[in-house]
Design a protein around this motif. Structure first.
Motif, PDB file in Angstrom:
ATOM      1  N   ALA A  32       0.833  -1.199   0.000  1.00  0.00           N
ATOM      2  CA  ALA A  32       0.000   0.000   0.000  1.00  0.00           C
ATOM      3  C   ALA A  32       0.870   1.252   0.000  1.00  0.00           C
ATOM      4  CB  ALA A  32      -0.923  -0.013   1.212  1.00  0.00           C
ATOM      5  N   ASP A  33       1.917   1.263   0.804  1.00  0.00           N
ATOM      6  CA  ASP A  33       2.827   2.408   0.862  1.00  0.00           C
ATOM      7  C   ASP A  33       3.486   2.641  -0.505  1.00  0.00           C
ATOM      8  OD1 ASP A  33       5.145   4.075   1.247  1.00  0.00           O
ATOM      9  OD2 ASP A  33       4.976   3.702   3.394  1.00  0.00           O
ATOM     10  N   SER A  34       3.947   1.574  -1.117  1.00  0.00           N
ATOM     11  CA  SER A  34       4.634   1.708  -2.406  1.00  0.00           C
ATOM     12  C   SER A  34       3.695   2.238  -3.488  1.00  0.00           C
ATOM     13  CB  SER A  34       5.216   0.354  -2.820  1.00  0.00           C
ATOM     14  OG  SER A  34       5.840   0.451  -4.090  1.00  0.00           O
ATOM     15  N   LEU A  35       2.493   1.658  -3.571  1.00  0.00           N
ATOM     16  CA  LEU A  35       1.566   2.064  -4.633  1.00  0.00           C
ATOM     17  C   LEU A  35       1.062   3.490  -4.419  1.00  0.00           C
ATOM     18  CD1 LEU A  35      -0.556  -1.203  -5.084  1.00  0.00           C
ATOM     19  CD2 LEU A  35       1.213  -0.304  -6.612  1.00  0.00           C
ATOM     20  N   ILE A  36       0.663   3.797  -3.182  1.00  0.00           N
ATOM     21  CA  ILE A  36       0.050   5.101  -2.919  1.00  0.00           C
ATOM     22  C   ILE A  36       1.097   6.217  -2.929  1.00  0.00           C
ATOM     23  CG2 ILE A  36      -1.209   6.439  -1.165  1.00  0.00           C
ATOM     24  CD1 ILE A  36      -2.598   3.841  -0.347  1.00  0.00           C
ATOM     25  N   ALA A  68       1.987  15.305   0.319  1.00  0.00           N
ATOM     26  CA  ALA A  68       0.806  15.547   1.161  1.00  0.00           C
ATOM     27  C   ALA A  68      -0.342  14.640   0.748  1.00  0.00           C
ATOM     28  CB  ALA A  68       0.395  17.019   1.059  1.00  0.00           C
ATOM     29  N   LEU A  69      -0.522  14.457  -0.569  1.00  0.00           N
ATOM     30  CA  LEU A  69      -1.607  13.617  -1.070  1.00  0.00           C
ATOM     31  C   LEU A  69      -1.421  12.162  -0.662  1.00  0.00           C
ATOM     32  CD1 LEU A  69      -4.177  13.343  -2.808  1.00  0.00           C
ATOM     33  CD2 LEU A  69      -2.671  13.020  -4.813  1.00  0.00           C
ATOM     34  N   SER A  70      -0.214  11.640  -0.819  1.00  0.00           N
ATOM     35  CA  SER A  70       0.025  10.228  -0.473  1.00  0.00           C
ATOM     36  C   SER A  70      -0.124  10.002   1.036  1.00  0.00           C
ATOM     37  CB  SER A  70       1.427   9.814  -0.936  1.00  0.00           C
ATOM     38  OG  SER A  70       2.424  10.587  -0.291  1.00  0.00           O
ATOM     39  N   LYS A  71       0.331  10.974   1.837  1.00  0.00           N
ATOM     40  CA  LYS A  71       0.183  10.834   3.290  1.00  0.00           C
ATOM     41  C   LYS A  71      -1.297  10.828   3.680  1.00  0.00           C
ATOM     42  CE  LYS A  71       1.565  12.886   7.681  1.00  0.00           C
ATOM     43  NZ  LYS A  71       2.258  13.999   8.373  1.00  0.00           N
ATOM     44  N   PHE A  72      -2.069  11.708   3.053  1.00  0.00           N
ATOM     45  CA  PHE A  72      -3.505  11.780   3.338  1.00  0.00           C
ATOM     46  C   PHE A  72      -4.203  10.477   2.987  1.00  0.00           C
ATOM     47  CE2 PHE A  72      -7.812  12.716   1.760  1.00  0.00           C
ATOM     48  CZ  PHE A  72      -8.382  13.197   2.923  1.00  0.00           C
ATOM     49  N   ILE A  73      -3.892   9.927   1.792  1.00  0.00           N
ATOM     50  CA  ILE A  73      -4.538   8.685   1.355  1.00  0.00           C
ATOM     51  C   ILE A  73      -4.125   7.516   2.247  1.00  0.00           C
ATOM     52  CG2 ILE A  73      -4.748   7.051  -0.550  1.00  0.00           C
ATOM     53  CD1 ILE A  73      -4.402   9.388  -2.477  1.00  0.00           C
ATOM     54  N   LEU A  74      -2.827   7.442   2.600  1.00  0.00           N
ATOM     55  CA  LEU A  74      -2.365   6.349   3.457  1.00  0.00           C
ATOM     56  C   LEU A  74      -3.022   6.395   4.833  1.00  0.00           C
ATOM     57  CD1 LEU A  74       1.439   6.270   2.541  1.00  0.00           C
ATOM     58  CD2 LEU A  74      -0.209   4.406   2.222  1.00  0.00           C
ATOM     59  N   ASN A  75      -3.217   7.593   5.348  1.00  0.00           N
ATOM     60  CA  ASN A  75      -3.905   7.705   6.636  1.00  0.00           C
ATOM     61  C   ASN A  75      -5.349   7.253   6.546  1.00  0.00           C
ATOM     62  OD1 ASN A  75      -2.393   9.121   9.037  1.00  0.00           O
ATOM     63  ND2 ASN A  75      -1.610  10.067   7.168  1.00  0.00           N
ATOM     64  N   LEU A  76      -5.990   7.456   5.377  1.00  0.00           N
ATOM     65  CA  LEU A  76      -7.362   6.993   5.193  1.00  0.00           C
ATOM     66  C   LEU A  76      -7.413   5.471   5.026  1.00  0.00           C
ATOM     67  CD1 LEU A  76      -8.945   9.664   2.810  1.00  0.00           C
ATOM     68  CD2 LEU A  76      -9.407   9.319   5.254  1.00  0.00           C
ATOM     69  N   VAL A  77      -6.522   4.951   4.177  1.00  0.00           N
ATOM     70  CA  VAL A  77      -6.555   3.522   3.860  1.00  0.00           C
ATOM     71  C   VAL A  77      -6.141   2.683   5.074  1.00  0.00           C
ATOM     72  CG1 VAL A  77      -5.520   1.731   2.409  1.00  0.00           C
ATOM     73  CG2 VAL A  77      -6.196   3.913   1.401  1.00  0.00           C
ATOM     74  N   LEU A  78      -5.133   3.164   5.806  1.00  0.00           N
ATOM     75  CA  LEU A  78      -4.594   2.390   6.937  1.00  0.00           C
ATOM     76  C   LEU A  78      -5.003   3.024   8.276  1.00  0.00           C
ATOM     77  CD1 LEU A  78      -1.035   1.737   5.466  1.00  0.00           C
ATOM     78  CD2 LEU A  78      -3.031   0.236   5.380  1.00  0.00           C
ATOM     79  N   ASN A  87       2.758   6.069  12.681  1.00  0.00           N
ATOM     80  CA  ASN A  87       3.778   6.839  13.381  1.00  0.00           C
ATOM     81  C   ASN A  87       5.080   6.901  12.569  1.00  0.00           C
ATOM     82  OD1 ASN A  87       2.116   7.409  15.581  1.00  0.00           O
ATOM     83  ND2 ASN A  87       2.697   5.529  16.656  1.00  0.00           N
ATOM     84  N   PHE A  88       5.415   5.757  11.976  1.00  0.00           N
ATOM     85  CA  PHE A  88       6.600   5.699  11.097  1.00  0.00           C
ATOM     86  C   PHE A  88       6.430   6.635   9.905  1.00  0.00           C
ATOM     87  CE2 PHE A  88       8.183   3.812   7.123  1.00  0.00           C
ATOM     88  CZ  PHE A  88       9.554   3.857   7.337  1.00  0.00           C
ATOM     89  N   LEU A  89       5.210   6.662   9.346  1.00  0.00           N
ATOM     90  CA  LEU A  89       4.924   7.526   8.211  1.00  0.00           C
ATOM     91  C   LEU A  89       5.094   9.000   8.573  1.00  0.00           C
ATOM     92  CD1 LEU A  89       3.834   7.746   5.265  1.00  0.00           C
ATOM     93  CD2 LEU A  89       1.532   7.813   6.236  1.00  0.00           C
ATOM     94  N   ALA A  90       4.639   9.384   9.776  1.00  0.00           N
ATOM     95  CA  ALA A  90       4.767  10.780  10.204  1.00  0.00           C
ATOM     96  C   ALA A  90       6.226  11.165  10.402  1.00  0.00           C
ATOM     97  CB  ALA A  90       3.970  11.004  11.491  1.00  0.00           C
ATOM     98  N   ARG A  91       7.036  10.236  10.984  1.00  0.00           N
ATOM     99  CA  ARG A  91       8.450  10.546  11.230  1.00  0.00           C
ATOM    100  C   ARG A  91       9.256  10.647   9.934  1.00  0.00           C
ATOM    101  NH1 ARG A  91       7.700   6.498  15.160  1.00  0.00           N
ATOM    102  NH2 ARG A  91       8.895   5.052  13.836  1.00  0.00           N
TER     103      ARG A  91
END
Length: 352
Positions: free
Chosen positions: A42-46, A88-98, A108-112
């Motif tokens: 999910a991280d790689s694709l998004i 910003a877009l990928s972070k927003f989508i990842l927070n929604l999906v996961l 937390n890893f994503l934010a850091r």
């Protein structure tokens, strides 16, 4: 002209292939931190999907607008703007999906990793922008060179055509002057000269559209011209033509030899009342067709005459336009013999 080492289709295939490899490496990197395969995929694709879209948009922008050399900061600026947006877009989508609590450690890893991801996105988009600038600049330069070469080719062809068109009137005027001189004193010879002139002009019209002819055809036209001149000068003019079989099949610009031989006759016979022999030799050597024209002259009486200066100058100019070389025509004088040597590189006919 230099061309791009790969075609557009190969470049496109290589580009998407590189992104697949990069996406797989991205997913492996995430799993190496202990996260699940689903989180890594999910991280790689998004993350890489928007970056890929940004690269495509940047590519199309630069396709139609390449900044001047003093405005290359525009490339860095647009790369940074797209990097901020896609990150910003990928972070927003990842927070929604996961958003499930089970993925809290990953979020937390994503934010850091925000600034590292922003830097990687900027580098990827920036590299793509630089590649596009180089690619489209090269394509534009190639198109400009092609247009310049086409314009120069048209200019050369127009000048060659003009030079060829000047040959016939130049020779015709001299022949008419000779006929005028003979018509009262030797009417029979004048009529013969008119018939020979007609044959000569008919032969030249047949090959007027040909830019290259075989040496054999050129010598046939030259012999017609010499027959006309022999009527004009009678027993005072004789010619010797030496040739080999290989040289007869090589190609030569039409009507190239006639002004050279005319020049030899002019400076060989005009200042003397004695018989003169013009020697013409044709041979091949190291892929060169070498034509040598020799005529006797008296340095004490052979004074330059006022004329158009068309003869040797036209030959030099035609060969320069065809081969871009100035060393193909040479002249020398010694032992009362004036020699003109013409070197014609081998030319292959383009059948396309």
């Amino acid at each position: 002209m230099a061309r791009s080492p790969i075609s557009v289709s190969k470049f496109r295939n290589s580009f998407f292939g590189w992104w697949i490899v990069w996406g797989a490496l991205h997913a492996l990197l995430i799993t190496s931190y202990g996260f699940t395969l689903n989180e890594a995929v999910a991280d790689s694709l998004i993350t890489n999907g928007p970056v890929l879209g940004a690269c495509w948009i940047v590519s199309n922008i630069l396709r139609f607008y390449i900044p001047y050399s003093d405005r290359y900061w525009y490339v860095l600026f647009i790369s940074l703007m797209f990097a901020l947006v896609v990150n910003a877009l990928s972070k927003f989508i990842l927070n929604l999906v996961l958003a499930d609590p089970s993925h809290l450690e990953y979020l937390n890893f994503l934010a850091r990793a925000y600034w590292i991801r922003l830097g990687i996105a900027f580098l990827l988009i920036g590299c793509m922008a630089i590649i596009c600038v180089l690619w489209y600049t090269q394509e534009e330069e190639q198109e400009n060179r092609q247009r310049k070469n086409d314009a120069e080719k048209l200019s050369r062809e127009a000048e060659l055509y003009k030079l060829r068109q000047q040959l016939q009137p130049h020779f015709l005027f001299n022949s008419l002057n000779s006929i005028s001189a003979l018509i009262t004193s030797q009417p029979v010879q004048a009529r013969n000269m008119i018939h020979q002139l007609s044959d000569f002009l008919r032969a030249t019209l047949r090959k007027e559209e040909d830019q290259w002819v075989k040496m054999e055809e050129e010598l046939q036209s030259l012999e017609l011209y010499l027959e006309i001149e022999k009527v004009r000068f009678g027993h005072r003019l004789s010619t010797i033509i030496e040739k080999d079989e290989m040289s007869l099949q090589m190609l030569i610009p039409p009507m190239l030899l006639q002004p050279v031989v005319e020049n030899a006759i002019k400076f060989g016979l005009y200042d003397t009342t004695e018989a003169v022999t013009i020697r013409i030799s044709v041979r091949t050597e190291n892929d060169l067709l070498i034509v040598t024209v020799q005529n006797p002259f008296d340095p004490e009486t052979a004074t330059p005459r006022h004329g158009t200066g068309f003869g040797l100058n036209s030959v030099k100019r035609r060969l320069y336009l065809l081969f871009a070389r100035t060393d193909l025509v040479g002249t020398s004088a010694g032992d009362h013999i004036f020699t003109t040597v013409i070197n014609i590189p081998r030319h292959e006919v383009d059948h396309n």
